[in-house]
Design a protein around this motif. Structure first.
Motif, PDB file in Angstrom:
ATOM      1  N   SER A 218       0.747  -1.216  -0.097  1.00  0.00           N
ATOM      2  CA  SER A 218       0.060   0.180  -0.064  1.00  0.00           C
ATOM      3  C   SER A 218       0.887   1.259  -0.028  1.00  0.00           C
ATOM      4  O   SER A 218       2.003   1.193   0.566  1.00  0.00           O
ATOM      5  N   VAL A 219       0.297   2.288  -0.529  1.00  0.00           N
ATOM      6  CA  VAL A 219       1.307   3.577  -0.622  1.00  0.00           C
ATOM      7  C   VAL A 219       0.140   4.725   0.010  1.00  0.00           C
ATOM      8  O   VAL A 219      -0.982   4.875  -0.203  1.00  0.00           O
ATOM      9  N   GLU A 220       1.140   5.519   0.876  1.00  0.00           N
ATOM     10  CA  GLU A 220       0.225   6.522   1.497  1.00  0.00           C
ATOM     11  C   GLU A 220       0.728   7.668   0.979  1.00  0.00           C
ATOM     12  O   GLU A 220       1.857   8.136   1.095  1.00  0.00           O
ATOM     13  N   ILE A 221      -0.015   8.800   0.482  1.00  0.00           N
ATOM     14  CA  ILE A 221       0.226  10.058   0.092  1.00  0.00           C
ATOM     15  C   ILE A 221      -0.760  11.111   0.512  1.00  0.00           C
ATOM     16  O   ILE A 221      -1.948  10.841   0.480  1.00  0.00           O
ATOM     17  N   ALA A 222      -0.125  11.950   1.363  1.00  0.00           N
ATOM     18  CA  ALA A 222      -1.125  13.097   1.894  1.00  0.00           C
ATOM     19  C   ALA A 222      -2.212  12.606   2.740  1.00  0.00           C
ATOM     20  O   ALA A 222      -3.398  13.251   2.423  1.00  0.00           O
ATOM     21  N   GLY A 223      -1.901  11.432   3.415  1.00  0.00           N
ATOM     22  CA  GLY A 223      -3.008  11.087   4.403  1.00  0.00           C
ATOM     23  C   GLY A 223      -3.858  10.028   3.783  1.00  0.00           C
ATOM     24  O   GLY A 223      -4.412   9.469   4.834  1.00  0.00           O
ATOM     25  N   TYR A 224      -3.741   9.650   2.648  1.00  0.00           N
ATOM     26  CA  TYR A 224      -4.448   8.707   1.838  1.00  0.00           C
ATOM     27  C   TYR A 224      -3.785   7.148   1.731  1.00  0.00           C
ATOM     28  O   TYR A 224      -2.724   7.396   0.781  1.00  0.00           O
ATOM     29  N   GLU A 225      -4.114   6.203   2.353  1.00  0.00           N
ATOM     30  CA  GLU A 225      -3.333   4.923   1.979  1.00  0.00           C
ATOM     31  C   GLU A 225      -3.995   4.057   0.976  1.00  0.00           C
ATOM     32  O   GLU A 225      -5.458   3.972   1.100  1.00  0.00           O
ATOM     33  N   ILE A 226      -3.474   3.996  -0.263  1.00  0.00           N
ATOM     34  CA  ILE A 226      -4.258   3.390  -1.335  1.00  0.00           C
ATOM     35  C   ILE A 226      -3.891   2.101  -1.250  1.00  0.00           C
ATOM     36  O   ILE A 226      -2.427   1.681  -1.568  1.00  0.00           O
ATOM     37  N   ALA A 227      -4.648   1.042  -1.519  1.00  0.00           N
ATOM     38  CA  ALA A 227      -4.191  -0.416  -1.633  1.00  0.00           C
ATOM     39  C   ALA A 227      -3.898  -0.814  -3.081  1.00  0.00           C
ATOM     40  O   ALA A 227      -4.420  -0.308  -4.003  1.00  0.00           O
ATOM     41  N   PRO A 228      -3.042  -1.742  -3.202  1.00  0.00           N
ATOM     42  CA  PRO A 228      -2.839  -2.367  -4.550  1.00  0.00           C
ATOM     43  C   PRO A 228      -3.974  -2.619  -5.125  1.00  0.00           C
ATOM     44  O   PRO A 228      -4.055  -2.568  -6.451  1.00  0.00           O
ATOM     45  N   GLU A 229      -4.872  -3.269  -4.495  1.00  0.00           N
ATOM     46  CA  GLU A 229      -6.151  -3.902  -5.173  1.00  0.00           C
ATOM     47  C   GLU A 229      -7.143  -2.680  -5.679  1.00  0.00           C
ATOM     48  O   GLU A 229      -7.688  -2.882  -6.779  1.00  0.00           O
ATOM     49  N   LEU A 230      -7.089  -1.597  -5.015  1.00  0.00           N
ATOM     50  CA  LEU A 230      -7.834  -0.459  -5.511  1.00  0.00           C
ATOM     51  C   LEU A 230      -7.243   0.120  -6.427  1.00  0.00           C
ATOM     52  O   LEU A 230      -7.744   0.601  -7.618  1.00  0.00           O
ATOM     53  N   ALA A 231      -5.937   0.295  -6.630  1.00  0.00           N
ATOM     54  CA  ALA A 231      -5.087   0.915  -7.669  1.00  0.00           C
ATOM     55  C   ALA A 231      -5.124   0.146  -9.006  1.00  0.00           C
ATOM     56  O   ALA A 231      -5.409   0.698 -10.147  1.00  0.00           O
ATOM     57  N   ALA A 232      -5.113  -1.304  -8.805  1.00  0.00           N
ATOM     58  CA  ALA A 232      -5.208  -1.897 -10.046  1.00  0.00           C
ATOM     59  C   ALA A 232      -6.501  -1.917 -10.781  1.00  0.00           C
ATOM     60  O   ALA A 232      -6.678  -1.815 -11.831  1.00  0.00           O
TER      61      ALA A 232
END
Length: 279
Positions: free
Chosen positions: A184-198
């Motif tokens: 997962s990647v957190e940018i500016a307070g938002y953690e984005i899961a690989p599944e969501l990004a994919a």
């Protein structure tokens, strides 16, 4: 004397994965609503920056006789869950819940109104909706998920550079490599899961079959007599060739979803009101 209408009803819709915060704007008339509208909010911080405009537009539609349902999707706003656990399919499931909630209260036709990535979610949802969607109103729509994520990563990385916040990786490609590796990647307070990004990466509305719904695309412009950019016009032309019932309108005023303050852009409200008023 003009009717002041009923107050909006705030409630939590209970689901097997926790509650969803909802705000229901009943039609101001005492009669059955002429239609119902589900608002599909944008992604991450754009949702917060758009709250004022979403509320104003919802109230305006209620005055026109529509029932409007605003729902914070899973992991967003005041709904249950963390953004890190959000998934594209779970957001589509939330829209099914919103659709069912409205259908249980009225037989009025249901429309979707989506902003930015919420417009892409609305289009994707309409492809597998369990009943017909009347109109789909697209406010400054995102059509390609991969392009949107690249822009999102760049904007937030730039913000981190300005504020001096610690960055995850050196750029968009580094972020994508981390996601591909299952992190997962957190940018500016938002953690984005690989599944969501994919899931977002795979979305390209320009390649989809035209929905049966009437499509109303509202595009932001900073100048009078502006037209769609060549890239955006190519999408509109492709949809029309596939038989889409499409109208495109240019709207002046600030891009309120990007501003620091919750700005008011009445031009969007007027343009959307004209759509729902009909010919």
């Amino acid at each position: 004397m003009a009717s002041t209408g009923q107050a909006a009803e705030a409630f939590f819709l209970e689901t097997e994965s926790g509650s969803r915060f909802c705000l229901h704007h009943p039609p101001h008339s005492s009669a059955e609503p002429v239609g119902a509208v589900i608002y599909v909010h944008p992604f991450a911080e754009e949702m917060n920056k758009s709250r004022r405009m979403a509320a104003m537009q919802s109230r305006a539609l209620a005055k026109q006789g529509y029932a409007v349902l605003q729902m914070d999707l899973f992991g967003c706003g005041d709904s249950a869950g963390d953004f890190a656990d959000a998934r594209w399919d779970s957001w589509k499931d939330d829209l099914h819940r919103a659709q069912h909630w409205l259908m249980m209260r009225s037989e009025a036709p249901i429309s979707l109104w989506g902003l930015r990535l919420g417009a892409l979610l609305a289009l994707d949802f309409a492809r597998d909706a369990r009943s017909e969607i009347d109109n789909i109103v697209l406010w400054q729509p995102v059509f390609n998920g991969a392009q949107y994520l690249n822009q999102f990563f760049r904007l937030l990385l730039a913000n981190d550079m300005i504020t001096g916040a610690e960055q995850k990786g050196g750029g968009t490609q580094d972020i994508r490599q981390m996601l591909l590796a299952g992190q997962s990647v957190e940018i500016a307070g938002y953690e984005i899961a690989p599944e969501l990004a994919a899931a977002i990466d795979k979305l390209d509305a320009a390649a989809w079959e035209a929905p049966a719904s009437s499509l109303h695309w509202l595009e932001s412009t900073g100048q009078a007599n502006a037209a769609l950019s060549p890239a955006r016009k190519k999408i509109a032309d492709a949809w029309e060739q596939k038989g889409a019932r499409l109208s495109v309108g240019m709207v002046s005023g600030p891009a309120f979803w990007t501003t620091q303050d919750n700005m008011v852009a009445p031009e969007w409200i007027s343009a959307t009101g004209a759509i729902f008023q009909g010919p």
